[in-house]
Design an enzyme around this catalytic site. Structure first.
Site, short mmCIF file in Angstrom:
data_model
loop_
_atom_site.label_atom_id
_atom_site.label_comp_id
_atom_site.label_asym_id
_atom_site.label_seq_id
_atom_site.Cartn_x
_atom_site.Cartn_y
_atom_site.Cartn_z
CB SER A 201 78.62 -30.68 74.26
OG SER A 201 78.10 -31.74 75.12
CG HIS B 22 73.83 -32.11 72.35
ND1 HIS B 22 73.51 -30.68 72.42
CD2 HIS B 22 74.37 -32.48 73.36
CE1 HIS B 22 74.27 -30.28 73.41
NE2 HIS B 22 74.91 -31.46 74.39
CD GLU C 9 71.22 -28.33 70.40
OE1 GLU C 9 71.06 -27.10 70.37
OE2 GLU C 9 72.31 -28.85 70.70
CG ASN D 154 75.62 -26.41 74.99
OD1 ASN D 154 74.73 -26.31 75.93
ND2 ASN D 154 76.21 -27.72 74.98
#
Ligand code: 3H9
Length: 694
Positions: free
Chosen positions: A420, A441, A453, A491
């Site tokens: 991440s 991801h 992702e 994120n």
């Protein structure tokens, strides 16, 4: 005989076959509408024709109105007029259905006197997903075939249903004898179903047939059904106009003469079509398509057949399930045999839960489980096409795994990491094939969340990107390609959003006020409830392991305070909220602890409006999104919005943060960000140079 660019009429054995050929999905563009209308007129006037069939070439029957035409000046004939002509036809009209019969296409099928369908054909009225209601008799006709309750369910959810279960709707089913071999209908299905319709039409041509609008509505529904659906959807489809208007239109058809209720449906449809919500949802539809495009076409030689998942924790297990659900054979890899067994047990348990909830059948569960095996020996991975690593989030651990993989896997194996935060360029240096290293991801739970992702490093080849994008699509995911950067796109933006929620806590807003302000704005869940669910300590540790993005004493101070008092979220029974027997309650200690820290920094508590909370959190997202565009980590605003719609519960009816900023006026947005920068002097509010051109 050509009726328009996309429609022709052929006479076969006394049946007039109106054939639509408008790839890719036979959408009801102007030429299709005018062609069908001309076909009906000619077929009805031709004494050699006793019955009419409407069918399509290609992979599917009509999949709906042409969404691209919605923003343009409408051209006659309008769809309702074409469908009225079908219902009024003096010769019986049969729809020959295959593929996905959606929206206006399904309304056309409902307007026909008969329907012949290939087994496995799906129908649906997905208009609510575009902020619309069916606008060409769908809300009026569907209840006449399937009853009010089922029509309410189909229309307000927008979900597709297999015609195999809709016995009152389909007059004849066609089996091509090759079921199970092809997951989607092939072009020749279209000919087969057309052929069957011709035979069917010949046999029914002399029957007395009833126009669909003259059918009775089955009256087997509760009197308060509409009220209870309104209440249910006020919760489930929070803030959305279209599902409520759809209920109004369906209720009307039970109370008013057909033509009056039909006119009301049209008025409600037009109001929805011209609403901001519908513009946002139509934008979202095309943004998602665009996010998936623009990459090199992958060839069949890049097709991924076999997959290994490294790490059998929650994330690894979820990823393995996602692959097995789509028919991939999966090797689950752990450091020793015991952990392998534990991982496989975890997966079996997950499938049992899905089975208990009715989400998979016994056969599907067992088939998926048979596709997953475990190993602790890397030597078994030599011929794997794609490895997805979901091990411990530590650079040294990842490097060891990737160099071990490099030593055993065939040269064409693609190595994906589910990290991440970590720098994938650096991970790639531990291999001799950085061009084959990529990020994949997933979001937790990986078998449920749509977003993936796909992270392209400095060295990742275009071929690896397209192979992984294609694979993610086959998993039913929404893949978006992003660049390397701390937290990638989703994120990284989430950190800006969370940071602002933390600042508001220091300024005196409570967790429940912040969460309910964001939920009433449309977010699926408030940021602090999410933080409690995922564990407040995770980002806390990341902030300590890597240099924080901003060196500011207030940066995530509220969250840090929680962690330092052992309040890690749900897992410890207390975080921003308290949890007892699975129930969440407000905890006054939270604000008391935060107030001490605020006082230490000289931040005065004040009354904060819900509007200020909503504005600041969304502006934080927009400015960070623009920063990511500036750095080239995100390709465009459509990609960012696709990420937020599919990974973070951003309300689809607001289009996504970047769309929202533009729709509400980019100059206002820039002014508000400038204002916050001036007032707070915080580095994070420095307006991105990219804001003007997002
Ligand atoms: C409606 O009907 C209103 C009426 O009630 C009333 C009117 C008065 N229009 O998704 P894919 C394009 S509202 C234009 O990758 P798949 C799509 O952009 C409409 N274009 O394929 C893409 O183009 P490109 C209700 C459309 O096999 C290409 O087709 N209908 C439309 O994964 C392939 O699409 C819907 O909401 C359209 N309606 O899935 C249906 N639909 O290749 C929406 C698709 O240039 N569509 N395109 O990128 C879908 O759900 C899926 O596309 C479908 C195929 C299941 C059909």
């Amino acid at each position: 005989m050509f009726l328009s660019d996309t429609v022709n009429l052929v006479i076969e054995d006394g049946v007039g076959v109106i054939r639509v050929n408008n790839p890719p999905v036979n959408a009801l563009s102007h030429s299709v509408r005018s062609g069908i209308l001309a076909g009906l007129e000619q077929a009805n006037a031709n004494p050699d024709i006793s019955a009419i069939v409407i069918g399509c070439d290609g992979n599917t029957f009509i999949a709906g109105a042409d969404i691209k035409e919605f923003g343009q000046m409408p051209k006659t004939p309008h769809l309702p007029d074409v469908l009225q002509a079908i219902r009024n036809s003096v010769k019986p009209v049969t729809a020959a259905l295959h593929g996905t019969v959606l929206g206006g296409g399904f309304e056309l099928a409902l307007s026909c006197h008969y329907r012949v369908a290939m087994i496995g054909t799906k129908v649906g009225l997905p208009e609510v997903n575009l902020g619309l209601i069916p606008g060409a008799s769908g809300t009026q006709l569907l209840p006449r075939y399937v009853g009010v309750e089922k029509a309410l369910s189909m229309i307000t959810s927008g979900k597709m249903v297999s015609t195999d279960s809709l016995t009152d709707l389909i007059d004849m089913k066609v089996d091509d004898g090759r079921l199970g071999q092809a997951s989607s209908p092939l072009p020749e299905h279209a000919s087969l179903v057309n052929q069957a319709s011709i035979l069917f039409s010949q046999s029914t041509a002399n029957d007395v047939f009833v126009a669909p609008d003259k059918r009775d509505i089955p009256d087997s529904f509760e009197e308060n059904i509409f009220e209870s659906w309104r209440k249910k959807l006020a919760q489930k489809a929070k803030g959305q106009l279209a599902p409520q208007r759809a209920i109004d239109a369906i209720e009307a058809t039970t109370k008013l003469p057909f033509n009056e209720a039909l006119a009301l449906e049209r008025t409600l449809f037009l109001a929805c079509r011209d609403s901001e919500q519908s513009s946002a949802m139509r934008y979202a539809f095309f943004a998602e398509k665009q996010a998936a495009s623009g990459h090199a076409k992958s060839t069949s030689s890049d097709d991924i057949q076999s997959v290994a998942v490294i790490g059998a924790g929650t994330m690894g297990a979820g990823i393995a399930i996602a692959f097995a659900n789509s028919g991939y054979s999966v090797t689950l890899v752990e450091t020793n045999e015991d952990l392998c067994v534990l991982g496989l047990e975890r997966i079996r348990h997950q499938y049992q839960k899905m089975y208990d909830q009715g989400r998979v059948s016994e056969a599907q569960k067992e088939h998926a489980l048979s596709l997953i095996s475990g190993t602790s020996d890397y030597g078994n991975l030599a011929n794997i096409d794609l490895v997805v690593e979901a091990a411990f989030e530590k650079m040294s651990v990842k490097k060891i795994i990737f160099s071990s993989l490099d030593a055993v896997c065939k040269p064409s194996t693609i190595f994906a990491t589910n990290t991440s935060y970590l720098d994938i360029d650096e991970i790639a240096t531990s291999t001799t094939r950085p061009e084959q290293v990529i990020g994949m991801h997933f979001f937790s739970p990986a078998n449920v969340m749509k977003l993936v992702e796909v992270v392209k490093t400095r060295s990742t080849s275009e071929q690896a990107v397209s192979a992984v994008m294609k694979t993610a699509k086959r998993l039913g995911k929404v893949p978006v390609c992003v660049g390397v950067g701390f937290g990638f796109v989703g994120n990284r933006m989430y950190a800006a959003y969370g940071r602002e929620a933390n600042m508001l806590l220091l300024e005196g807003a409570s967790p429940e006020q912040i969460d309910s302000a964001m939920e009433s704005w449309g977010m699926a869940m408030g940021p602090l409830a999410v933080n409690d669910m995922s564990g407040i300590d995770i980002a806390y540790k990341a902030r300590r392991e890597y240099p924080p993005i901003y060196d500011d004493p207030a940066y995530f101070l509220a969250a840090d305070t929680m962690v330092e008092h052992g309040r890690l979220g749900r897992k410890t029974g207390v975080g921003f909220y308290r949890y007892e027997n699975g129930k969440k309650t407000n905890d006054p200690t939270t604000m008391a602890l935060i107030a001490i820290e605020a006082e230490r920094l000289g931040i005065e508590a004040r009354r904060i409006s819900d509007e200020e909370i909503q504005n600041r959190l969304v502006l934080a997202l927009v400015n960070e999104g623009a920063n990511l565009l500036e750095k080239g980590i995100a390709r465009n605003s459509e990609d960012i919005d696709t990420i937020w719609l599919n990974g973070y519960g951003f309300p689809r009816f607001r289009g996504g943060p970047m769309y929202y900023a533009k729709a509400t006026g980019i100059n206002n947005t820039i002014e508000s960000i400038n204002y916050l920068y001036r007032e707070t002097n915080k580095a994070w509010w420095q307006p991105s140079e990219k804001l003007e051109t997002i």
